[in-house]
Design a protein around this motif. Structure first.
Motif, PDB file in Angstrom:
ATOM      1  N   SER A   1      16.283  53.306  48.566  1.00  0.00           N
ATOM      2  CA  SER A   1      16.424  52.085  49.372  1.00  0.00           C
ATOM      3  C   SER A   1      15.669  50.897  48.791  1.00  0.00           C
ATOM      4  CB  SER A   1      15.929  52.334  50.805  1.00  0.00           C
ATOM      5  OG  SER A   1      16.727  53.269  51.460  1.00  0.00           O
ATOM      6  N   VAL A   2      14.501  51.146  48.196  1.00  0.00           N
ATOM      7  CA  VAL A   2      13.632  50.046  47.774  1.00  0.00           C
ATOM      8  C   VAL A   2      13.923  49.583  46.345  1.00  0.00           C
ATOM      9  CG1 VAL A   2      11.638  51.270  46.780  1.00  0.00           C
ATOM     10  CG2 VAL A   2      11.267  49.211  48.179  1.00  0.00           C
ATOM     11  N   THR A   3      14.600  50.406  45.556  1.00  0.00           N
ATOM     12  CA  THR A   3      14.888  50.017  44.173  1.00  0.00           C
ATOM     13  C   THR A   3      16.015  48.990  44.127  1.00  0.00           C
ATOM     14  OG1 THR A   3      16.280  51.987  43.986  1.00  0.00           O
ATOM     15  CG2 THR A   3      14.053  52.128  43.096  1.00  0.00           C
ATOM     16  N   PRO A   4      16.070  48.202  43.044  1.00  0.00           N
ATOM     17  CA  PRO A   4      17.094  47.143  42.972  1.00  0.00           C
ATOM     18  C   PRO A   4      18.509  47.685  43.076  1.00  0.00           C
ATOM     19  CG  PRO A   4      15.434  46.847  41.269  1.00  0.00           C
ATOM     20  CD  PRO A   4      15.168  48.189  41.898  1.00  0.00           C
ATOM     21  N   GLY A   5      19.316  46.928  43.751  1.00  0.00           N
ATOM     22  CA  GLY A   5      20.731  47.243  43.935  1.00  0.00           C
ATOM     23  C   GLY A   5      21.384  46.055  44.608  1.00  0.00           C
ATOM     24  N   PRO A   6      22.671  46.130  44.883  1.00  0.00           N
ATOM     25  CA  PRO A   6      23.369  44.992  45.493  1.00  0.00           C
ATOM     26  C   PRO A   6      22.744  44.499  46.793  1.00  0.00           C
ATOM     27  CG  PRO A   6      24.950  46.570  44.656  1.00  0.00           C
ATOM     28  CD  PRO A   6      23.599  47.210  44.513  1.00  0.00           C
ATOM     29  N   ASN A   7      22.413  45.425  47.715  1.00  0.00           N
ATOM     30  CA  ASN A   7      21.808  44.995  48.981  1.00  0.00           C
ATOM     31  C   ASN A   7      20.510  44.236  48.758  1.00  0.00           C
ATOM     32  OD1 ASN A   7      23.632  45.951  50.962  1.00  0.00           O
ATOM     33  ND2 ASN A   7      22.831  48.016  50.770  1.00  0.00           N
ATOM     34  N   ASN A   8      19.638  44.777  47.917  1.00  0.00           N
ATOM     35  CA  ASN A   8      18.324  44.169  47.719  1.00  0.00           C
ATOM     36  C   ASN A   8      18.405  42.835  46.983  1.00  0.00           C
ATOM     37  OD1 ASN A   8      17.118  46.222  49.135  1.00  0.00           O
ATOM     38  ND2 ASN A   8      16.712  47.452  47.315  1.00  0.00           N
TER      39      ASN A   8
END
Length: 200
Positions: A17-24
């Motif tokens: 959840s906390v690692t970079p991705g589209p949502n973040n």
């Protein structure tokens, strides 16, 4: 679910959840452009939408994709196309006008929840949670537990990106600097597609 498996799952949920991705990437940009308060529906929509996605995968949607691989391929292309569209929108976001209101609008709760269904990282996370951390004994109860725990871990994890964006808001008050930031966030959103696009 044993205590050991529960701890391992919570660690998995936090890291994914906390690692970079589209949502973040989108929440970081939303925090900069709209602030924490206006981005709250976006954050909550991500958590609820993702919880529903995990439940759907656990209750059989993953098996449907195994039986009809074309559906999964269509979803991946649609998700990638939508992410590219969002990257374009982020790159064109402007600074707040002189009255203090923003020129664009943040994601709504429903938009953020619906986005999870075309977010490739969310699918990978949901399938990983169900296949790796959901015991077969009392499977349906465990699916609900995994989905609820993922939502509880997910919301504060993605919220860190929104808070970071809102803290950068004053530093990025210069329209040129903000434009560079938004273009950078758009490019990072495109880069986050690399693992998915590499499989096409």
């Amino acid at each position: 679910m044993s205590p050991e498996l529960l701890i391992a799952f919570i660690a998995f949920a936090f890291v994914t959840s906390v690692t970079p991705g589209p949502n973040n990437m989108m929440l970081l940009a939303s925090g900069v452009n709209f602030g924490l308060r206006r981005s709250l529906p976006h954050m909550l929509g991500i958590s609820l939408g993702f919880m529903l996605l995990v439940m759907a995968v656990g209750f059989g949607l993953g098996q449907l994709f195994e039986q009809v691989p074309l559906l999964y391929t269509v979803l991946r292309y649609a998700g990638a196309a939508y992410l590219l569209y969002l990257a374009w929108k982020i790159s064109r976001s402007g600074a707040p006008d002189t009255s203090g209101t923003d020129s664009g609008k943040p994601f709504t709760f429903l938009q953020a929840a619906a986005f999870q269904w075309v977010n490739p990282k969310a699918w990978v996370m949901a399938i990983g949670a169900i296949t790796t951390y959901t015991p077969q004994e009392n499977f349906l109860v465990n699916v609900l537990l995994v989905a609820a725990l993922f939502a509880l871990v997910n919301c504060p994890s993605v919220g860190l990106w929104t808070v970071a964006g809102s803290l950068l808001r004053n530093w990025l008050s210069n329209p040129r600097v903000l434009r560079c930031f938004n273009v950078g966030m758009a490019l990072l959103l495109v880069v986050s597609l690399y693992p998915i696009l590499g499989d096409f």
